[in-house]
Design a protein around this motif. Sequence first.
Motif, mmCIF file in Angstrom:
data_model
loop_
_atom_site.group_PDB
_atom_site.id
_atom_site.type_symbol
_atom_site.label_atom_id
_atom_site.label_comp_id
_atom_site.label_asym_id
_atom_site.label_seq_id
_atom_site.Cartn_x
_atom_site.Cartn_y
_atom_site.Cartn_z
ATOM 1 N N ALA A 449 0.846 -1.197 0.000
ATOM 2 C CA ALA A 449 0.000 0.000 0.000
ATOM 3 C C ALA A 449 0.881 1.247 0.000
ATOM 4 C CB ALA A 449 -0.921 -0.002 1.216
ATOM 5 N N LEU A 450 0.360 2.321 -0.619
ATOM 6 C CA LEU A 450 1.100 3.582 -0.701
ATOM 7 C C LEU A 450 0.512 4.582 0.271
ATOM 8 C CD1 LEU A 450 1.741 4.057 -4.529
ATOM 9 C CD2 LEU A 450 3.103 2.876 -2.822
ATOM 10 N N LEU A 451 1.396 5.307 0.923
ATOM 11 C CA LEU A 451 1.007 6.347 1.872
ATOM 12 C C LEU A 451 0.977 7.681 1.142
ATOM 13 C CD1 LEU A 451 0.387 6.933 4.879
ATOM 14 C CD2 LEU A 451 2.821 7.369 5.181
ATOM 15 N N ASP A 452 -0.134 8.393 1.285
ATOM 16 C CA ASP A 452 -0.328 9.630 0.529
ATOM 17 C C ASP A 452 0.630 10.723 1.000
ATOM 18 O OD1 ASP A 452 -1.761 11.315 -1.364
ATOM 19 O OD2 ASP A 452 -2.538 12.351 0.379
ATOM 20 N N VAL A 453 1.120 11.480 0.022
ATOM 21 C CA VAL A 453 1.935 12.669 0.252
ATOM 22 C C VAL A 453 1.234 13.834 -0.450
ATOM 23 C CG1 VAL A 453 4.163 13.773 -0.174
ATOM 24 C CG2 VAL A 453 4.072 11.366 0.447
ATOM 25 N N ASN A 454 1.265 14.979 0.169
ATOM 26 C CA ASN A 454 0.546 16.129 -0.386
ATOM 27 C C ASN A 454 1.286 16.664 -1.604
ATOM 28 O OD1 ASN A 454 -1.487 18.057 -0.559
ATOM 29 N ND2 ASN A 454 -0.395 19.514 0.715
ATOM 30 N N ASP A 455 1.024 16.040 -2.766
ATOM 31 C CA ASP A 455 1.697 16.448 -3.994
ATOM 32 C C ASP A 455 0.714 16.894 -5.070
ATOM 33 O OD1 ASP A 455 0.551 13.985 -4.325
ATOM 34 O OD2 ASP A 455 2.255 13.066 -5.323
ATOM 35 N N ASN A 456 -0.557 17.101 -4.715
ATOM 36 C CA ASN A 456 -1.548 17.568 -5.675
ATOM 37 C C ASN A 456 -2.273 18.784 -5.113
ATOM 38 O OD1 ASN A 456 -1.856 15.437 -8.007
ATOM 39 N ND2 ASN A 456 -1.610 14.271 -6.119
ATOM 40 N N PRO A 457 -2.216 19.925 -5.813
ATOM 41 C CA PRO A 457 -2.971 21.089 -5.349
ATOM 42 C C PRO A 457 -4.455 20.917 -5.680
ATOM 43 C CG PRO A 457 -1.896 21.604 -7.417
ATOM 44 C CD PRO A 457 -1.443 20.218 -7.040
ATOM 45 N N GLU A 491 -6.110 14.426 5.314
ATOM 46 C CA GLU A 491 -5.937 15.866 5.502
ATOM 47 C C GLU A 491 -5.441 16.544 4.237
ATOM 48 O OE1 GLU A 491 -6.795 17.617 8.168
ATOM 49 O OE2 GLU A 491 -7.610 15.763 8.992
ATOM 50 N N ASN A 492 -4.719 15.801 3.402
ATOM 51 C CA ASN A 492 -4.171 16.400 2.181
ATOM 52 C C ASN A 492 -5.246 16.745 1.165
ATOM 53 O OD1 ASN A 492 -1.604 16.072 3.217
ATOM 54 N ND2 ASN A 492 -1.327 14.069 2.297
ATOM 55 N N MET A 493 -6.461 16.198 1.309
ATOM 56 C CA MET A 493 -7.517 16.475 0.350
ATOM 57 C C MET A 493 -8.595 17.410 0.894
ATOM 58 S SD MET A 493 -9.912 13.029 0.331
ATOM 59 C CE MET A 493 -11.019 13.795 -0.843
ATOM 60 N N LYS A 494 -8.494 17.773 2.178
ATOM 61 C CA LYS A 494 -9.479 18.683 2.745
ATOM 62 C C LYS A 494 -9.194 20.101 2.254
ATOM 63 C CE LYS A 494 -10.392 15.910 6.890
ATOM 64 N NZ LYS A 494 -10.370 15.888 8.365
ATOM 65 N N VAL A 495 -10.191 20.691 1.605
ATOM 66 C CA VAL A 495 -10.009 21.988 0.943
ATOM 67 C C VAL A 495 -10.780 23.061 1.705
ATOM 68 C CG1 VAL A 495 -10.343 23.283 -1.197
ATOM 69 C CG2 VAL A 495 -9.726 20.866 -1.283
ATOM 70 N N SER A 496 -10.129 24.177 1.904
ATOM 71 C CA SER A 496 -10.787 25.361 2.469
ATOM 72 C C SER A 496 -10.686 26.495 1.451
ATOM 73 C CB SER A 496 -10.144 25.776 3.797
ATOM 74 O OG SER A 496 -8.786 26.110 3.601
ATOM 75 N N TYR A 497 -11.723 27.337 1.432
ATOM 76 C CA TYR A 497 -11.829 28.393 0.434
ATOM 77 C C TYR A 497 -11.667 29.751 1.112
ATOM 78 C CZ TYR A 497 -13.971 24.574 -2.231
ATOM 79 O OH TYR A 497 -14.217 23.386 -2.849
ATOM 80 N N ASP A 544 -5.440 23.230 0.426
ATOM 81 C CA ASP A 544 -5.625 21.985 1.178
ATOM 82 C C ASP A 544 -4.943 22.104 2.541
ATOM 83 O OD1 ASP A 544 -2.877 21.500 0.842
ATOM 84 O OD2 ASP A 544 -3.205 20.344 -0.982
ATOM 85 N N GLN A 545 -5.097 21.060 3.347
ATOM 86 C CA GLN A 545 -4.567 21.075 4.713
ATOM 87 C C GLN A 545 -3.343 20.187 4.852
ATOM 88 O OE1 GLN A 545 -7.628 20.351 7.628
ATOM 89 N NE2 GLN A 545 -9.091 21.688 6.616
ATOM 90 N N GLY A 546 -2.640 19.957 3.716
ATOM 91 C CA GLY A 546 -1.423 19.169 3.762
ATOM 92 C C GLY A 546 -0.276 19.955 4.380
ATOM 93 N N SER A 547 0.858 19.299 4.450
ATOM 94 C CA SER A 547 2.051 19.946 5.001
ATOM 95 C C SER A 547 3.226 19.672 4.055
ATOM 96 C CB SER A 547 2.361 19.397 6.394
ATOM 97 O OG SER A 547 3.520 20.000 6.920
ATOM 98 N N PRO A 548 3.685 20.705 3.299
ATOM 99 C CA PRO A 548 3.131 22.067 3.295
ATOM 100 C C PRO A 548 1.844 22.124 2.479
ATOM 101 C CG PRO A 548 4.907 21.878 1.710
ATOM 102 C CD PRO A 548 4.870 20.555 2.438
#
Length: 827
Positions: A449-457, A491-497, A544-548
Amino acid sequence: MEFKKRGIMWRKLRSWQVLLWWHHFFLLWSTIDGQTRYSIPEELKHGSVVGNLAKDLNLVVSELYRRKLRITSEAGKQYFSVDLGKGELVVTDRIDREDLCGQRPSCLLPLELVIDDPLQLHRVEIEIQDTNDNSPSFLNKEKVVKIAELVNPGARFPLESAHDPDVGTNSVRSYLISKNDNFKLTVKTHKDGRKIPELVLEKPLDREKQPVHNLILTAVDGGDPVRSGTSDITVIVLDNNDNAPQFERQVYEANVSEKATPGTEILHVKATDADEGLNGEIEYFFAEQTINLIFLLFDIDKSTGAVVVKGNLDHETTSLHRFDITAKDKGNPEMDGHCSVEIKILDVNDNIPEIIVMSLKTPVPEDSAIGTVIALISAKDPDAGDNGKVTLTISPKFPFNLNPSLSNHYSLVTNGPLDREKNDQYTVKITATDSGKPPLTSEKTILVALLDVNDNPPVFSQPSYSIYVKENNPPGKILCSVLATDHDTDENMKVSYSILDSKVQDVSVSSYVYINSDNGSIYSMHSYDYEKLKVFQIQVQAKDQGSPPLSSNATVHVFILDQNDNAPAVIYPSSAALGSLSHQRMPRSAKAGHLVTKVTAVDADSGHNAWISYRLAEATDASLFTVNLYTGEVRTKRAASEQDDSSQRLLIEIKDDGEPVQSATVTVSILLEDGLHEPILDLRQKVAEPSKKTGRITLYLILSLASVSVLSLVTFLILAVKCIRNSRSSGSCCMRRSDCDDYKNPNRNLQIQLNTDGPIKYVEVLGGDMLSQSQSFRSCMSPMSEYSDFTLIKPSSTTDFKEVISVLDASLPDSTWTFESQQVSRK
């Protein structure tokens, strides 16, 4: 009996040395081909230290617990453990070398040390040294040997070999026979190292003197202390049959496949007997000391000596079988001969290779570098030779590779970039293939399994949005919703406007709209006015709420839609300057079609909402006047007569084309006078005649230019009054002087500019000094007017000011006036 006593005393003398040796054994370790080896004696006590792994493998003791060091053993049973506090390898269970390795001269117990984070594999071999913990023993405690009395001295009679599970010097070293007068003992060494005792006749036997001889056979090992075992030998002296069967060979050897079916003939043994009759008839049997396994696997034809397969052979269990065959005659007494048989079991590729996942690190971050170790894998095949050589492979379509390390050990590493958004997990199929003919294969599936990294805006559903909002909208109304999606997870896919700060008419855009940071809904902050703001744009950011965190922007265009919320505004005639009514004069001599005045109105709305129409709502005499629906021109429907009232009052209604309709009214008072001479009106009537067309207009322009210098003063006075009357209309009057009513300064340039929203596109009047004879008067005609709106005005005194205003109002209708005056220095 003396021998037994001597053995017991000798063992007691050496017992103290054994205890001392157990307390002073030392451990030898060495590294051979990248492997660490320790040597220990069997039967070590629980908790005994084998060696310091941390020191020998250059490991940090404080990191052993965090790195999760663990031991796996191919023996299937854990005999050792690691003290993570000291890094020492200690014994945790009883180690019996004979159980582990049997009679093999070398006993190695392989261990595999697996260390996580990062993954490491160390191979450690423990050499189990034999201790003399087993005594020699005979399968049969009693042995009966029948010997004819006629046997000549020197005849040999094989005895049963003793079995000692120990190896090397601790195994059987020699045999002893109890003291007697007729026999001695010799030991024959087999080519495989086995020692076979033989009873040798030294003196002829005499059955009449002694029919039975009782002997004790003692087997002694070479251990320290010495251990021994005994067997009682009973020799029965037989009469007559003096020839024993003799085999053609002392040792028979044969090879057979482990897949040989029951009944397969392996070999023939053959013995001959010099006797005749029953004394020479031979039958073949397995020797008395034959173990049960031989009876299960093989059979012998007692008449022919053929050895055949009886059970299922397995090379992996036992690759070599040794047993003895006895040939007996039928004499009285019977005689027998002996031979040895060695059957080698040939390996067949009948075992499927086994894949063992020793360690698996999952999930794996999708940004893992190439070469990251994911799993440690080993392969095992119990077959021998090429049949046991295993190769592991994986499909090239996966971004992984198998790197060989130690023998039959591999590490699964990444060999390409990983992208969780394309594949959130990989089902890696590993294939193991041996080198047999035909080769056998097995497969094992590993789920990585792959662990998600915040690499998509976040990505908006569209790069820009257009919103259409009616003016006068209620505050707080939702305008639209924007949507941005992120292919990452958690958290990497949670979007705030949010709305990026910008200016709209020098005011922060946040005062115009508000956005819900959770769902992207945009709300109005207040009501919009189309007449003040027609369009504006905002920049919406999705983060998104990723880091960064990653973000993207979208543009939202807000278009304000006009509503009919403005009534038409009358700009001429204006009632502000001359009271509540607009007063006009008209000669009684006016004929039908005479232009009395022109009503001009504008609407601040746009489109259909600004289309204006004029209607005569009320009139003193409705038969005398008419109002043009589109231009607002008030004309006579017929010629005035003496019977008509001298004062006429008209109520004109102005409507727009909106929904709902907005309207305004203006009252025009017309005074009919006798003998009123109006050159301008006569001129306009002549201009209005269709037959004269544009040629007559040119003539009047030439005449008007001749008198323009006289009209300068009058023109300035009229424009000043007009500016005051229209100060509250949609136009603007900007006079750069302290008092807009001050007309005493003769040095000014005057400019009249009309709004483009009205029917007249542009009117400009440029005047120099009021006393100057040179002036410029420019007019652009209304496309709705069928006559020229340019009128020449005679010079008149200030006492006729009201008349001049009326004439100018009648001559320049249907316009939105804007006055601009510029103060210039006196030359």
